[in-house]
Design an enzyme around this catalytic site. Structure first.
Site, PDB file in Angstrom:
ATOM      1  N   GLY A  99       0.810  -1.214   0.000  1.00 46.77           N
ATOM      2  CA  GLY A  99       0.000   0.000   0.000  1.00 46.77           C
ATOM      3  C   GLY A  99       0.843   1.263   0.000  1.00 46.77           C
ATOM      4  O   GLY A  99       0.474   2.280  -0.596  1.00 46.77           O
ATOM      5  N   ASN A 100       2.019   1.184   0.646  1.00 43.86           N
ATOM      6  CA  ASN A 100       2.878   2.375   0.731  1.00 43.86           C
ATOM      7  C   ASN A 100       3.544   2.714  -0.599  1.00 43.86           C
ATOM      8  O   ASN A 100       4.156   3.763  -0.748  1.00 43.86           O
ATOM      9  CB  ASN A 100       3.924   2.208   1.827  1.00 43.86           C
ATOM     10  CG  ASN A 100       4.554   0.836   1.783  1.00 43.86           C
ATOM     11  OD1 ASN A 100       5.044   0.421   0.737  1.00 43.86           O
ATOM     12  ND2 ASN A 100       4.526   0.124   2.888  1.00 43.86           N
TER      13      ASN A 100
ATOM     14  N   LYS B 168      -3.582  -9.118   1.541  1.00 47.71           N
ATOM     15  CA  LYS B 168      -3.226  -9.042   0.113  1.00 47.71           C
ATOM     16  C   LYS B 168      -2.038  -9.938  -0.245  1.00 47.71           C
ATOM     17  O   LYS B 168      -1.936 -10.399  -1.385  1.00 47.71           O
ATOM     18  CB  LYS B 168      -2.945  -7.590  -0.306  1.00 47.71           C
ATOM     19  CG  LYS B 168      -1.610  -7.027   0.154  1.00 47.71           C
ATOM     20  CD  LYS B 168      -0.723  -6.604  -0.992  1.00 47.71           C
ATOM     21  CE  LYS B 168       0.673  -6.219  -0.577  1.00 47.71           C
ATOM     22  NZ  LYS B 168       1.100  -6.060   0.776  1.00 47.71           N
TER      23      LYS B 168
ATOM     24  N   LYS C  77       3.634 -11.862   4.860  1.00 48.96           N
ATOM     25  CA  LYS C  77       4.507 -11.931   3.673  1.00 48.96           C
ATOM     26  C   LYS C  77       5.348 -13.209   3.715  1.00 48.96           C
ATOM     27  O   LYS C  77       5.478 -13.917   2.712  1.00 48.96           O
ATOM     28  CB  LYS C  77       5.441 -10.719   3.601  1.00 48.96           C
ATOM     29  CG  LYS C  77       4.703  -9.402   3.405  1.00 48.96           C
ATOM     30  CD  LYS C  77       5.687  -8.250   3.223  1.00 48.96           C
ATOM     31  CE  LYS C  77       5.033  -6.916   3.498  1.00 48.96           C
ATOM     32  NZ  LYS C  77       3.785  -6.666   2.762  1.00 48.96           N
TER      33      LYS C  77
END
Ligand code: ADP
Ligand code: MG
Length: 308
Positions: free
Chosen positions: A5-6, A209, A271
């Site tokens: 997102g960043n 995600k 992750k």
């Protein structure tokens, strides 16, 4: 590849369209180089935390004027918004380099979750606006929301974060890839849906995600699953004495580090779990790296390589 997102909205930014589009343009310069190298074909997924958070705030602020939309619809809106920016920015860079012929397409993506997933009994993911204690109590009573105090900042709704089981649009995505398109899919972890009597239905939840990206990577038969974020490498003893950045870890090592609690829940932990799943599922390797180092990470010269 999964874009954090960043990569789109950095902490401290207001979240204007210009800021977000500027970040996307910068990211697409790097990704276009990978495409132009001729060595890679891309399937892109991305986070949507800040964007869907703002869309949820808009629902709340405008509820007296326009009927608020449910979370699955807000997720779909964020996929369209972010997909649009990626499609346009990536096409513009490719066209500048004489490859405007390469199709780029976004697929609004539903991701199947299990109605019996234990996450539905234990909502953990904070979303949307902050409320006072009274407001929170009222929303709990009126809408059946689960609310929690979020780190002293006020009360917030929490929703379940179930495991992704299948990408509903996977055949459509494969057809686009086979036709030579760069595909953007499963944004924000996908729109969570359950299946009842043979029919899909959107649910109020948020899928991680990175885990949804792993599912997508398997479904398209990817050789490498690249997770791009804001740190250059995975670290053990993160922010503690003895901190060490890892160039490479085997699945066995990664599982041991996961069990030892080296990775923060909700950020690095999913992750590493997604990387382990991908390699255990038959993928060649997974890589966790900084956005600016995507090319070197794919070539094995940057990031943390997760291998069998
Ligand atoms: P993204 O938007 O890319 O998903 P996240 O914030 O969810 O980004 O995850 C990346 C963050 O994970 C880094 O900014 C870092 O602060 C944090 N992090 C937590 N544990 C670790 C670790 N062991 N090694 C490296 N980074 C870690
Ligand atoms: Mg994250």
């Amino acid at each position: 590849m999964a874009l954090g997102g960043n990569a789109i909205l950095q902490p401290g930014q207001k979240g204007t369209f210009e800021e977000q589009y500027g970040s996307v343009q910068q990211a697409m310069e790097g990704l276009a180089r990978l495409v132009l190298s001729g060595k890679w074909r891309l399937v892109i997924t991305h986070g949507n935390g800040p964007q869907v958070g703002n869309i949820l705030l808009q629902q709340d602020a405008a509820k007296g004027v326009v009927p608020p939309m449910p979370m699955d619809v807000c997720g779909a809106q964020s996929q369209g918004f972010i997909g649009y920016m990626i499609q346009q920015a990536l096409h513009n860079v490719l066209a500048r380099e004489g490859r405007g012929d390469i199709p780029v397409a976004t697929v609004v993506t539903q991701v199947l979750v299990d109605r019996d997933d234990p996450a539905f009994q234990n909502p953990t993911k904070p979303v949307g606006a902050f409320y006072s204690a009274e407001e929170a109590k009222r929303l709990q009573a009126e809408k059946g929301w689960h609310v929690v105090e979020d780190a002293g900042r006020g009360w917030r709704r929490v929703v379940p974060s179930p495991d992704p089981k299948a990408i509903v649009e996977k055949d459509a995505i494969r057809i686009l890839l086979a036709g030579g398109a760069i595909v953007v899919a499963s944004g924000g972890g996908g729109i969570p849906v359950v299946r009842e009597d043979g029919a899909y239905r959107g649910v109020e939840a948020v899928i991680d995600k990175d885990l949804a990206g792993e599912r997508l990577a398997q479904d398209v038969g990817a050789s490498v699953f690249l997770i791009l974020t804001d740190v250059d490498r995975v670290r053990i003893h993160y922010k503690k004495p003895g901190e060490r950045a890892l160039e490479r870890m085997t699945v066995e090592e990664a599982k041991r580090y996961l069990a030892e609690g080296h990775f923060a829940k909700g950020s690095m932990e999913p992750k590493v779990r997604a990387a382990v799943r991908f390699v255990e599922g038959g993928g060649e390797r997974a890589v966790i790296a900084a956005l600016a180092q995507a090319g070197d990470a794919l070539d094995g010269r940057a990031g943390t390589q997760v291998v069998p």
